[in-house]
Design a protein around this motif. Structure first.
Motif, PDB file in Angstrom:
ATOM      1  N   ILE A   1       0.836  -1.203   0.000  1.00 16.09           N
ATOM      2  CA  ILE A   1       0.000   0.000   0.000  1.00 16.09           C
ATOM      3  C   ILE A   1       0.870   1.252   0.000  1.00 16.09           C
ATOM      4  CG2 ILE A   1      -1.718   1.304   1.331  1.00 16.09           C
ATOM      5  CD1 ILE A   1      -2.881  -1.328   2.246  1.00 16.09           C
ATOM      6  N   LEU A   2       2.008   1.192   0.697  1.00 10.51           N
ATOM      7  CA  LEU A   2       2.930   2.327   0.671  1.00 10.51           C
ATOM      8  C   LEU A   2       3.431   2.590  -0.740  1.00 10.51           C
ATOM      9  CD1 LEU A   2       4.436   4.433   2.371  1.00 10.51           C
ATOM     10  CD2 LEU A   2       6.269   2.756   2.674  1.00 10.51           C
ATOM     11  N   LEU A   3       3.686   1.514  -1.486  1.00 10.34           N
ATOM     12  CA  LEU A   3       4.087   1.675  -2.886  1.00 10.34           C
ATOM     13  C   LEU A   3       2.944   2.226  -3.729  1.00 10.34           C
ATOM     14  CD1 LEU A   3       6.172  -1.591  -3.358  1.00 10.34           C
ATOM     15  CD2 LEU A   3       7.033   0.737  -3.237  1.00 10.34           C
ATOM     16  N   HIS A   4       1.690   1.855  -3.365  1.00 11.20           N
ATOM     17  CA  HIS A   4       0.526   2.478  -4.022  1.00 11.20           C
ATOM     18  C   HIS A   4       0.581   3.994  -3.843  1.00 11.20           C
ATOM     19  CE1 HIS A   4      -1.028  -1.341  -4.882  1.00 11.20           C
ATOM     20  NE2 HIS A   4      -1.742  -1.558  -3.793  1.00 11.20           N
ATOM     21  N   GLY A   5       0.931   4.416  -2.619  1.00 10.47           N
ATOM     22  CA  GLY A   5       1.017   5.848  -2.337  1.00 10.47           C
ATOM     23  C   GLY A   5       2.095   6.526  -3.154  1.00 10.47           C
ATOM     24  N   VAL A   6       3.240   5.853  -3.317  1.00 14.56           N
ATOM     25  CA  VAL A   6       4.319   6.419  -4.133  1.00 14.56           C
ATOM     26  C   VAL A   6       3.867   6.579  -5.578  1.00 14.56           C
ATOM     27  CG1 VAL A   6       6.636   5.993  -5.041  1.00 14.56           C
ATOM     28  CG2 VAL A   6       6.131   5.510  -2.641  1.00 14.56           C
ATOM     29  N   GLN A   7       3.188   5.538  -6.091  1.00 19.54           N
ATOM     30  CA  GLN A   7       2.704   5.622  -7.474  1.00 19.54           C
ATOM     31  C   GLN A   7       1.626   6.684  -7.616  1.00 19.54           C
ATOM     32  OE1 GLN A   7       1.845   1.846  -9.125  1.00 19.54           O
ATOM     33  NE2 GLN A   7       1.714   2.603 -11.224  1.00 19.54           N
ATOM     34  N   LEU A   8       0.821   6.861  -6.563  1.00 18.37           N
ATOM     35  CA  LEU A   8      -0.196   7.913  -6.603  1.00 18.37           C
ATOM     36  C   LEU A   8       0.456   9.290  -6.654  1.00 18.37           C
ATOM     37  CD1 LEU A   8      -3.148   8.837  -6.401  1.00 18.37           C
ATOM     38  CD2 LEU A   8      -2.931   8.727  -3.912  1.00 18.37           C
ATOM     39  N   LEU A   9       1.539   9.471  -5.917  1.00 15.71           N
ATOM     40  CA  LEU A   9       2.259  10.751  -5.967  1.00 15.71           C
ATOM     41  C   LEU A   9       2.794  11.019  -7.362  1.00 15.71           C
ATOM     42  CD1 LEU A   9       4.227  10.668  -2.582  1.00 15.71           C
ATOM     43  CD2 LEU A   9       2.222  12.041  -3.152  1.00 15.71           C
ATOM     44  N   ILE A  10       3.224   9.954  -8.047  1.00 21.35           N
ATOM     45  CA  ILE A  10       3.695  10.120  -9.421  1.00 21.35           C
ATOM     46  C   ILE A  10       2.536  10.485 -10.346  1.00 21.35           C
ATOM     47  CG2 ILE A  10       4.750   8.906 -11.366  1.00 21.35           C
ATOM     48  CD1 ILE A  10       6.396   7.350  -9.307  1.00 21.35           C
ATOM     49  N   CYS A  11       1.357   9.893 -10.082  1.00 17.95           N
ATOM     50  CA  CYS A  11       0.162  10.282 -10.842  1.00 17.95           C
ATOM     51  C   CYS A  11      -0.161  11.756 -10.615  1.00 17.95           C
ATOM     52  CB  CYS A  11      -1.028   9.419 -10.438  1.00 17.95           C
ATOM     53  SG  CYS A  11      -0.920   7.694 -10.968  1.00 17.95           S
ATOM     54  N   MET A  12      -0.030  12.206  -9.370  1.00 17.33           N
ATOM     55  CA  MET A  12      -0.278  13.611  -9.054  1.00 17.33           C
ATOM     56  C   MET A  12       0.755  14.501  -9.726  1.00 17.33           C
ATOM     57  SD  MET A  12      -1.248  13.257  -4.997  1.00 17.33           S
ATOM     58  CE  MET A  12      -1.473  15.015  -4.778  1.00 17.33           C
ATOM     59  N   LEU A  13       1.991  14.002  -9.836  1.00 18.42           N
ATOM     60  CA  LEU A  13       3.032  14.773 -10.515  1.00 18.42           C
ATOM     61  C   LEU A  13       2.668  15.015 -11.974  1.00 18.42           C
ATOM     62  CD1 LEU A  13       5.879  16.027 -10.396  1.00 18.42           C
ATOM     63  CD2 LEU A  13       6.798  13.771 -11.016  1.00 18.42           C
ATOM     64  N   ALA A  14       2.006  14.026 -12.590  1.00 14.31           N
ATOM     65  CA  ALA A  14       1.579  14.196 -13.981  1.00 14.31           C
ATOM     66  C   ALA A  14       0.557  15.324 -14.120  1.00 14.31           C
ATOM     67  CB  ALA A  14       0.998  12.888 -14.511  1.00 14.31           C
ATOM     68  N   PHE A  15      -0.257  15.543 -13.068  1.00 16.74           N
ATOM     69  CA  PHE A  15      -1.261  16.604 -13.123  1.00 16.74           C
ATOM     70  C   PHE A  15      -0.638  17.989 -12.908  1.00 16.74           C
ATOM     71  CE2 PHE A  15      -4.171  13.037 -11.935  1.00 16.74           C
ATOM     72  CZ  PHE A  15      -4.955  13.105 -13.069  1.00 16.74           C
ATOM     73  N   ILE A  16       0.404  18.053 -12.055  1.00 12.81           N
ATOM     74  CA  ILE A  16       1.021  19.361 -11.794  1.00 12.81           C
ATOM     75  C   ILE A  16       2.190  19.639 -12.729  1.00 12.81           C
ATOM     76  CG2 ILE A  16       0.349  19.250  -9.363  1.00 12.81           C
ATOM     77  CD1 ILE A  16       3.252  18.617  -8.690  1.00 12.81           C
ATOM     78  N   ALA A  17       2.548  18.636 -13.563  1.00 11.80           N
ATOM     79  CA  ALA A  17       3.673  18.814 -14.490  1.00 11.80           C
ATOM     80  C   ALA A  17       3.494  20.010 -15.424  1.00 11.80           C
ATOM     81  CB  ALA A  17       3.881  17.537 -15.305  1.00 11.80           C
ATOM     82  N   PRO A  18       2.259  20.284 -15.969  1.00 15.11           N
ATOM     83  CA  PRO A  18       2.126  21.461 -16.842  1.00 15.11           C
ATOM     84  C   PRO A  18       2.514  22.765 -16.158  1.00 15.11           C
ATOM     85  CG  PRO A  18       0.229  20.021 -17.091  1.00 15.11           C
ATOM     86  CD  PRO A  18       1.025  19.479 -15.947  1.00 15.11           C
ATOM     87  N   PHE A  19       2.198  22.901 -14.869  1.00 17.95           N
ATOM     88  CA  PHE A  19       2.569  24.129 -14.154  1.00 17.95           C
ATOM     89  C   PHE A  19       4.090  24.212 -13.976  1.00 17.95           C
ATOM     90  CE2 PHE A  19      -1.669  22.827 -12.714  1.00 17.95           C
ATOM     91  CZ  PHE A  19      -2.395  23.949 -13.081  1.00 17.95           C
ATOM     92  N   ILE A  20       4.726  23.067 -13.687  1.00 20.25           N
ATOM     93  CA  ILE A  20       6.183  23.053 -13.567  1.00 20.25           C
ATOM     94  C   ILE A  20       6.826  23.381 -14.912  1.00 20.25           C
ATOM     95  CG2 ILE A  20       8.181  21.605 -13.032  1.00 20.25           C
ATOM     96  CD1 ILE A  20       6.396  20.004 -11.154  1.00 20.25           C
ATOM     97  N   THR A  21       6.242  22.857 -15.975  1.00 20.62           N
ATOM     98  CA  THR A  21       6.768  23.114 -17.311  1.00 20.62           C
ATOM     99  C   THR A  21       6.685  24.595 -17.661  1.00 20.62           C
ATOM    100  OG1 THR A  21       6.103  20.894 -18.020  1.00 20.62           O
ATOM    101  CG2 THR A  21       6.556  22.514 -19.753  1.00 20.62           C
TER     102      THR A  21
END
Length: 319
Positions: free
Chosen positions: A224-244
């Motif tokens: 489940i902790l690894l689920h959380g890590v992968q979820l953070l990566i999913c969230m990174l995909a959503f905020i990536a346009p702002f970082i870009t």
């Protein structure tokens, strides 16, 4: 032309497309090996945990294929609005499937550890397929809403015009922006809370358990902790346009390189996480992969030896 709307040189365009295609092909081949192993082993098909896992892998393969296709098409062939909307419909739907599937897998692990006596009744293969269908329906409606908003706000003639097939360019009205923000906040909040709650529940169960039960609870907690890590990566995909946008503002000369690198690290490479996190880490799945592919390699070697053997004997007889 790339998704930034700026022209690249022919060599730059070829290099970026080749890298994207090669990396995407390698990742899909790795994921395909896990799908092949699942299809060849009925023991996985009777376990809802692996049913949800393989759905995540197949979903990532679809998402990666469409993403790479759009990346190449934006450089080579101009798309009209209608086929672009169809591809974006698949892209947005599969993109939202991943975090919801992670939430389902986290709940399944929670039931397996904290409600072991009821796990076989609650978590069945039929219910896993029903959950997958529900995930697709829930993810499809927000993607379809974007198309309806476009139909309501844009003239019908726009569907026959050429566009840069990129979500922020096609769905560019204030209604799209508001709709996207609401859906993303609700989706990620729901999945994040689900992962956190199941992790805490399993953590308490791991501390209270003893012996083999404690080891099982500890493995579930780590999963489940690894689920959380992968979820953070999913969230990174959503905020990536702002970082870009921030990076492009700071280094405008490297605009195309920044956008391509962001696409590679946020849309392509994360698709490799599912097999690495679950397939390789899971002892049962990794052993079946070795069994299937190593046996095939050994059989092919043995066949070559058998074919070479008679040839050598015939040569000796001639001499």
């Amino acid at each position: 032309m790339n998704s930034s709307g700026r022209l690249d040189s022919l060599s730059d365009a070829f290099t970026k497309n080749f890298i994207t295609f090669a990396v995407g092909l390698i990742i899909n081949c790795i994921n395909g090996a896990f799908v092949y192993t699942y299809c060849k082993s009925q023991v996985f098909q009777r376990d809802p945990r692996y049913v949800l896992y393989i759905h995540l892998v197949i979903n990532d393969m679809i998402l990666l294929t469409v993403s790479v296709m759009l990346q190449i098409l934006t450089y080579s062939i101009p798309l009209t609005f209608a086929p672009c909307c169809i591809l974006l419909l698949i892209l947005v739907t599969t993109n939202k499937n991943s975090p919801l599937n992670l939430a389902g897998m986290a709940v399944e692990r929670y039931i397996a550890v904290c409600r072991p006596l009821h796990h076989s009744q609650i978590c069945t293969v039929q219910r896993a397929y029903a959950l997958i269908a529900l995930i697709w329906v829930v993810s499809f409606f927000p993607a379809l809403t974007d198309v309806f908003i476009t139909l309501a706000t844009q003239p019908f003639a726009v569907f026959s015009s050429n566009v840069i097939c990129y979500p922020s360019y096609v769905y560019n009205t204030p209604y799209h922006e508001a709709h996207s923000q609401v859906v993303q906040v609700l989706l990620l909040s729901f999945v994040f809370l689900t992962v956190i709650i199941t992790y805490l529940k399993v953590l308490c169960a791991a501390r209270a358990a003893s012996g083999s039960n404690q080891a099982s609870a500890r493995n579930a907690r780590n999963t489940i902790l690894l689920h959380g890590v992968q979820l953070l990566i999913c969230m990174l995909a959503f905020i990536a346009p702002f970082i870009t946008i921030i990076l492009v503002t700071m280094w405008p000369r490297g605009r195309t390189t920044i956008i391509f690198t962001s696409f590679l690290f946020n849309n392509v490479l994360p698709r490799l996480l599912s097999p690495l996190i679950y397939g390789v880490r899971d002892k049962k799945f990794s052993s079946h992969i070795r069994m299937h592919f190593c046996c095939k390699c050994l059989n092919s070697v043995e066949e070559k030896v058998k074919l070479v053997g008679p040839q050598r004997r015939s040569r000796l007889m001639l001499h």
